[in-house]
Design a protein around this motif. Structure first.
Motif, PDB file in Angstrom:
ATOM      1  N   ALA A  82      37.885  47.085  67.629  1.00  0.00           N
ATOM      2  CA  ALA A  82      38.377  47.463  68.972  1.00  0.00           C
ATOM      3  C   ALA A  82      38.734  46.530  70.046  1.00  0.00           C
ATOM      4  N   PRO A  83      39.600  45.544  69.747  1.00  0.00           N
ATOM      5  CA  PRO A  83      40.006  44.481  70.545  1.00  0.00           C
ATOM      6  C   PRO A  83      40.505  45.101  72.139  1.00  0.00           C
ATOM      7  N   TYR A  84      40.131  44.440  73.305  1.00  0.00           N
ATOM      8  CA  TYR A  84      40.418  45.047  74.544  1.00  0.00           C
ATOM      9  C   TYR A  84      41.405  43.936  75.402  1.00  0.00           C
ATOM     10  N   GLY A  85      40.781  42.890  75.819  1.00  0.00           N
ATOM     11  CA  GLY A  85      41.898  42.141  76.610  1.00  0.00           C
ATOM     12  C   GLY A  85      42.080  40.603  75.486  1.00  0.00           C
ATOM     13  N   VAL A  96      40.440  36.610  72.219  1.00  0.00           N
ATOM     14  CA  VAL A  96      40.594  38.057  72.068  1.00  0.00           C
ATOM     15  C   VAL A  96      39.120  38.737  72.387  1.00  0.00           C
ATOM     16  N   ALA A  97      38.983  39.358  73.279  1.00  0.00           N
ATOM     17  CA  ALA A  97      37.673  40.147  73.489  1.00  0.00           C
ATOM     18  C   ALA A  97      37.714  41.348  72.591  1.00  0.00           C
ATOM     19  N   THR A  98      36.734  41.351  71.561  1.00  0.00           N
ATOM     20  CA  THR A  98      36.665  42.461  70.802  1.00  0.00           C
ATOM     21  C   THR A  98      35.235  43.095  70.972  1.00  0.00           C
ATOM     22  N   PRO A 124      25.417  48.321  68.174  1.00  0.00           N
ATOM     23  CA  PRO A 124      26.524  48.399  67.223  1.00  0.00           C
ATOM     24  C   PRO A 124      28.023  48.364  67.654  1.00  0.00           C
ATOM     25  N   ALA A 125      28.986  47.566  66.932  1.00  0.00           N
ATOM     26  CA  ALA A 125      30.226  47.710  67.051  1.00  0.00           C
ATOM     27  C   ALA A 125      30.701  49.096  66.902  1.00  0.00           C
ATOM     28  N   THR A 126      31.249  49.657  67.872  1.00  0.00           N
ATOM     29  CA  THR A 126      32.012  50.961  68.050  1.00  0.00           C
ATOM     30  C   THR A 126      33.237  50.999  68.647  1.00  0.00           C
ATOM     31  N   THR A 127      33.756  52.185  68.763  1.00  0.00           N
ATOM     32  CA  THR A 127      35.156  52.301  69.248  1.00  0.00           C
ATOM     33  C   THR A 127      35.177  52.978  70.554  1.00  0.00           C
ATOM     34  N   GLY A 128      36.218  53.283  71.189  1.00  0.00           N
ATOM     35  CA  GLY A 128      36.471  53.844  72.269  1.00  0.00           C
ATOM     36  C   GLY A 128      36.307  53.382  73.530  1.00  0.00           C
ATOM     37  N   GLU A 129      36.418  53.715  74.826  1.00  0.00           N
ATOM     38  CA  GLU A 129      36.388  53.330  76.090  1.00  0.00           C
ATOM     39  C   GLU A 129      35.014  52.933  76.448  1.00  0.00           C
ATOM     40  N   TYR A 130      34.049  53.581  76.007  1.00  0.00           N
ATOM     41  CA  TYR A 130      32.622  53.098  76.522  1.00  0.00           C
ATOM     42  C   TYR A 130      32.003  52.112  75.473  1.00  0.00           C
ATOM     43  N   ARG A 131      32.757  51.689  74.545  1.00  0.00           N
ATOM     44  CA  ARG A 131      31.885  50.781  73.668  1.00  0.00           C
ATOM     45  C   ARG A 131      31.573  49.322  74.270  1.00  0.00           C
TER      46      ARG A 131
END
Length: 370
Positions: A82-85, A96-98, A124-131
């Motif tokens: 889930a990379p963001y910025g 890359v901020a993951t 834990p490394a998860t996905t979605g907006e609140y990860r």
């Protein structure tokens, strides 16, 4: 209380559980990391990446995607969940901020050359907006440090300082909750972390790491974590002031020297996220679409330095924006942090307002022009 605030607060009980950008939560905290993404190139990828190529963070996958701004995706590189910025330095390295750490990508050869784990425990490394994990990220003007805003679910966020030579986290500073965006002053002397869930910007001195908190809440803080009316992204003007668009109605102008916030009117009348300045000082603000009755659809606001605005309609939600080096074209990512995202970008001619869609990655959020 403004009409916008009354309408949003009145609807909050209905939308707070379904609306991603409103509150902290763990809606996606149990989600498994996404499968490896695949990109079908629209044209054979060159051995070396050309200038002007776009790089997007695939929040819906574990990759960044290289995109020809005329034809579409060229290649993808695995970076972490889930990379963001992302931000790209003059040396061609992308940071890359993951959810797992800060990945380092050689953009010329399109290779992952390492990943730096966070010093902060985020679960834990998860996905979605609140990860948990990295969100906003910025690079010092001299290229010696990367600053990444780390989301710690249900707690205050942390600004982590990465030494780009050693590729290690050297310092951590507490900041606001869910640091959507991180920016650096033009002289590199201060770093600004925008705390979405705490209605604030934290200014951190680059040399001493002393921090000052500024509330930025032109609608007030009523509604707390359930409010829609929060800061998301900022842009740093040449005079050192930060520009933060709100709801297509208000532009908060924060002076970090005094902490004072002035408010100027805006005209798009829609929920706003991404903000970017073009080389001539034009502000680009991404409108994501309505959050209440009477709001307008998604758009891109083009606001000149003297405050004049043009609003270009966009088809569906978008998140972030980058501009070409000549300031004539904007690239608006369709990833979005809530439902309604799509796998591409909208290309906007900033002179004519003409737009067209381009396939690009998997729920792309952060974007840079190489």
């Amino acid at each position: 209380m403004t009409a916008r605030a009354r309408g949003v607060l009145g609807a909050m009980a209905v939308v707070v559980l379904a609306a991603g950008c409103t509150a902290t939560g763990t809606a996606d905290s149990t989600a498994a990391p996404p499968p490896a993404a695949t990109v079908t190139p629209s044209t054979p990828a060159p051995a070396r990446t050309a200038q002007g190529t776009l790089l997007v963070a695939d929040f819906g996958s574990d990759t960044v995607t290289f995109v020809d701004p005329r034809r579409g995706p060229l290649d993808s590189v695995k970076v972490g969940t889930a990379p963001y910025g992302l931000v790209v330095g003059e040396d061609g390295r992308a940071w890359v901020a993951t959810a797992e750490g800060v990945a380092v990508v050689d953009t010329e050869t399109r290779e992952n050359v390492g990943r730096i784990p966070y010093a902060t425990e985020t679960g834990p490394a998860t996905t979605g907006e609140y990860r948990g994990g990295g969100m906003g990220i910025a690079l010092a003007p001299d290229g010696k440090h990367v600053y990444v805003g780390v989301n710690v679910p249900d707690e205050k966020g942390v600004l982590e300082v990465v030494d780009t030579a050693t590729r290690k986290v050297t310092d951590t500073v507490p900041v606001g909750r869910r640091p959507f965006d991180v920016d650096v002053s033009r002289d590199g002397g201060e770093v600004y972390a925008t705390g979405h869930d705490s209605f604030d910007v934290t200014a951190v001195r680059a040399d001493t790491l002393t921090a000052r908190r500024f509330e930025v809440a032109p609608y007030g803080t009523e509604g707390g974590l359930g409010s829609w009316l929060k800061p998301h992204y900022a842009a740093v003007r040449d005079d050192g002031k930060l520009l933060l668009p709100f709801e297509g109605e208000k532009l908060a102008v924060l002076d970090p020297r005094t902490g004072k916030v002035a408010v100027e009117p805006m005209t798009a009348d829609t929920h706003q996220h991404g903000a970017r300045l073009t080389p001539d000082g034009t502000l680009l603000a991404v409108g994501t679409g309505p959050i209440g009755a009477g709001d307008d659809d998604a758009s891109l606001t083009i606001r000149t330095a003297d405050g004049k605005e043009r609003v270009v309609p966009l088809d569906g939600p978008h998140e972030d924006v980058a501009a070409s080096r000549d300031g004539r074209t904007a690239y608006v990512t369709g990833g979005f942090t809530r439902d309604g995202f799509w796998d591409g970008i909208t290309v906007v001619d900033l002179r004519s307002g003409d737009t067209h869609r381009l396939p690009a990655g998997h729920r792309p959020l952060g974007i840079a022009v190489l």
